[in-house]
Design a protein around this motif. Structure first.
Motif, PDB file in Angstrom:
ATOM      1  N   PRO A   1       0.843  -1.198   0.000  1.00  0.00           N
ATOM      2  CA  PRO A   1       0.000   0.000   0.000  1.00  0.00           C
ATOM      3  C   PRO A   1       0.878   1.248   0.000  1.00  0.00           C
ATOM      4  O   PRO A   1       1.976   1.238   0.541  1.00  0.00           O
ATOM      5  CB  PRO A   1      -0.772  -0.120   1.313  1.00  0.00           C
ATOM      6  CG  PRO A   1       0.171  -0.843   2.225  1.00  0.00           C
ATOM      7  CD  PRO A   1       0.933  -1.803   1.338  1.00  0.00           C
ATOM      8  N   THR A   2       0.375   2.313  -0.635  1.00  0.00           N
ATOM      9  CA  THR A   2       1.092   3.588  -0.616  1.00  0.00           C
ATOM     10  C   THR A   2       0.105   4.674  -0.194  1.00  0.00           C
ATOM     11  O   THR A   2      -1.056   4.380   0.105  1.00  0.00           O
ATOM     12  CB  THR A   2       1.671   3.949  -2.008  1.00  0.00           C
ATOM     13  OG1 THR A   2       0.609   4.378  -2.860  1.00  0.00           O
ATOM     14  CG2 THR A   2       2.417   2.788  -2.639  1.00  0.00           C
ATOM     15  N   ASP A   3       0.547   5.919  -0.244  1.00  0.00           N
ATOM     16  CA  ASP A   3      -0.333   7.047   0.062  1.00  0.00           C
ATOM     17  C   ASP A   3      -1.295   7.306  -1.094  1.00  0.00           C
ATOM     18  O   ASP A   3      -2.187   8.134  -0.986  1.00  0.00           O
ATOM     19  CB  ASP A   3       0.471   8.302   0.420  1.00  0.00           C
ATOM     20  CG  ASP A   3       1.625   8.570  -0.527  1.00  0.00           C
ATOM     21  OD1 ASP A   3       2.016   7.665  -1.296  1.00  0.00           O
ATOM     22  OD2 ASP A   3       2.169   9.681  -0.494  1.00  0.00           O
ATOM     23  N   THR A   4      -1.122   6.585  -2.202  1.00  0.00           N
ATOM     24  CA  THR A   4      -2.076   6.673  -3.314  1.00  0.00           C
ATOM     25  C   THR A   4      -2.644   5.266  -3.524  1.00  0.00           C
ATOM     26  O   THR A   4      -3.275   4.737  -2.640  1.00  0.00           O
ATOM     27  CB  THR A   4      -1.404   7.234  -4.591  1.00  0.00           C
ATOM     28  OG1 THR A   4      -0.325   6.373  -4.987  1.00  0.00           O
ATOM     29  CG2 THR A   4      -0.893   8.644  -4.383  1.00  0.00           C
ATOM     30  N   ILE A   5      -2.396   4.678  -4.685  1.00  0.00           N
ATOM     31  CA  ILE A   5      -2.907   3.336  -4.978  1.00  0.00           C
ATOM     32  C   ILE A   5      -1.863   2.279  -4.593  1.00  0.00           C
ATOM     33  O   ILE A   5      -0.726   2.612  -4.288  1.00  0.00           O
ATOM     34  CB  ILE A   5      -3.278   3.214  -6.471  1.00  0.00           C
ATOM     35  CG1 ILE A   5      -2.064   3.518  -7.360  1.00  0.00           C
ATOM     36  CG2 ILE A   5      -4.441   4.152  -6.799  1.00  0.00           C
ATOM     37  CD1 ILE A   5      -2.318   3.381  -8.846  1.00  0.00           C
ATOM     38  N   TRP A   6      -2.264   1.007  -4.615  1.00  0.00           N
ATOM     39  CA  TRP A   6      -1.328  -0.077  -4.323  1.00  0.00           C
ATOM     40  C   TRP A   6      -0.224  -0.086  -5.369  1.00  0.00           C
ATOM     41  O   TRP A   6      -0.462   0.198  -6.550  1.00  0.00           O
ATOM     42  CB  TRP A   6      -2.057  -1.425  -4.313  1.00  0.00           C
ATOM     43  CG  TRP A   6      -2.666  -1.698  -2.974  1.00  0.00           C
ATOM     44  CD1 TRP A   6      -3.791  -1.123  -2.452  1.00  0.00           C
ATOM     45  CD2 TRP A   6      -2.170  -2.586  -1.977  1.00  0.00           C
ATOM     46  NE1 TRP A   6      -4.019  -1.601  -1.185  1.00  0.00           N
ATOM     47  CE2 TRP A   6      -3.047  -2.513  -0.875  1.00  0.00           C
ATOM     48  CE3 TRP A   6      -1.079  -3.447  -1.900  1.00  0.00           C
ATOM     49  CZ2 TRP A   6      -2.862  -3.256   0.279  1.00  0.00           C
ATOM     50  CZ3 TRP A   6      -0.899  -4.192  -0.748  1.00  0.00           C
ATOM     51  CH2 TRP A   6      -1.779  -4.094   0.336  1.00  0.00           C
ATOM     52  N   GLY A   7       0.978  -0.418  -4.918  1.00  0.00           N
ATOM     53  CA  GLY A   7       2.119  -0.409  -5.819  1.00  0.00           C
ATOM     54  C   GLY A   7       2.885  -1.712  -5.817  1.00  0.00           C
ATOM     55  O   GLY A   7       2.775  -2.535  -4.908  1.00  0.00           O
ATOM     56  N   ILE A   8       3.654  -1.899  -6.884  1.00  0.00           N
ATOM     57  CA  ILE A   8       4.623  -2.987  -6.962  1.00  0.00           C
ATOM     58  C   ILE A   8       5.971  -2.304  -6.825  1.00  0.00           C
ATOM     59  O   ILE A   8       6.220  -1.276  -7.465  1.00  0.00           O
ATOM     60  CB  ILE A   8       4.550  -3.718  -8.320  1.00  0.00           C
ATOM     61  CG1 ILE A   8       3.143  -4.252  -8.578  1.00  0.00           C
ATOM     62  CG2 ILE A   8       5.579  -4.857  -8.371  1.00  0.00           C
ATOM     63  CD1 ILE A   8       2.937  -4.777  -9.995  1.00  0.00           C
ATOM     64  N   GLY A   9       6.847  -2.853  -5.991  1.00  0.00           N
ATOM     65  CA  GLY A   9       8.104  -2.172  -5.763  1.00  0.00           C
ATOM     66  C   GLY A   9       9.278  -3.083  -5.484  1.00  0.00           C
ATOM     67  O   GLY A   9       9.123  -4.285  -5.262  1.00  0.00           O
ATOM     68  N   CYS A  10      10.444  -2.446  -5.486  1.00  0.00           N
ATOM     69  CA  CYS A  10      11.707  -3.123  -5.195  1.00  0.00           C
ATOM     70  C   CYS A  10      12.749  -2.047  -4.900  1.00  0.00           C
ATOM     71  O   CYS A  10      12.454  -0.851  -4.913  1.00  0.00           O
ATOM     72  CB  CYS A  10      12.139  -3.987  -6.379  1.00  0.00           C
ATOM     73  SG  CYS A  10      12.558  -3.059  -7.875  1.00  0.00           S
TER      74      CYS A  10
END
Length: 188
Positions: A22-31
């Motif tokens: 989760p982020t401060d906006t929409i769900w994200g994919i990260g690394c």
């Protein structure tokens, strides 16, 4: 619980994995924004064209100078006074994977306000890649329930925070800023 999730996500990222979070906006994919191999995994999962860049998240605006050659003074004001999450596209990207840098040398940066993201980035001591949790060309999910199964199954770890929050989230506002401080909206 937050600390446990940060620890689990950190271990996955440290080992070159990708996370759904989760982020401060929409769900994200990260690394890890310095790990080219992990970034390529995200491009592959999203079926995204390599020339379409992704953004990096930072926990505090003071770190922008570590990743942008010349941060225009107005960038700090825009971040401070933005009413909604704001992503800034600036030239002179440095100290991140070349896979994230656009052809014109720019990178999109957002200073996150989400507690999970802030703590994870602080622990990583590096920027966190963030891109919407969808297959390229499909609509961005507005909450966890809208994320496609192939995305959930394709990441190395799904963060167990905010999954039951069904409020509608929107992507950030995006502005491009040049070194002189001139700026334009890309997405409002």
């Amino acid at each position: 619980m937050l600390r446990d999730e940060v620890k689990k996500a950190f271990e996955v990222i440290k080992d070159g994995g990708i996370i759904l979070y989760p982020t401060d906006t929409i769900w994200g994919i990260g690394c890890d924004a310095t790990n080219t191999e992990a970034i390529q995994k995200i491009y592959s999962l999203k079926q995204r064209a390599l020339e379409k860049s992704m953004i990096i998240l930072l926990d505090i605006d003071a770190k922008m100078e570590s990743y942008i050659s010349e941060v225009p003074a107005i960038a700090y004001d825009l971040i401070e006074f933005a009413e909604n999450p704001l992503t800034l596209v600036m030239p002179g990207a440095k100290n991140i994977s070349p896979a994230l840098i656009s052809e014109d040398g720019s990178i999109a940066v957002r200073v996150t306000s989400h507690p999970f993201c802030k703590q994870l980035i602080e622990r990583m001591r590096k920027p966190l890649v963030s891109t919407s949790a969808n297959i390229s060309g499909q609509p961005s999910p507005q909450n966890f329930s809208q994320i496609a199964p192939e995305i959930i199954e394709g990441v190395d770890y799904v963060v167990d925070i905010d999954q039951h929050d069904l409020s509608i989230k929107k992507p950030s506002t995006i502005m491009r800023i040049d070194p002189t401080g001139l700026f334009e909206f890309i997405r409002k």
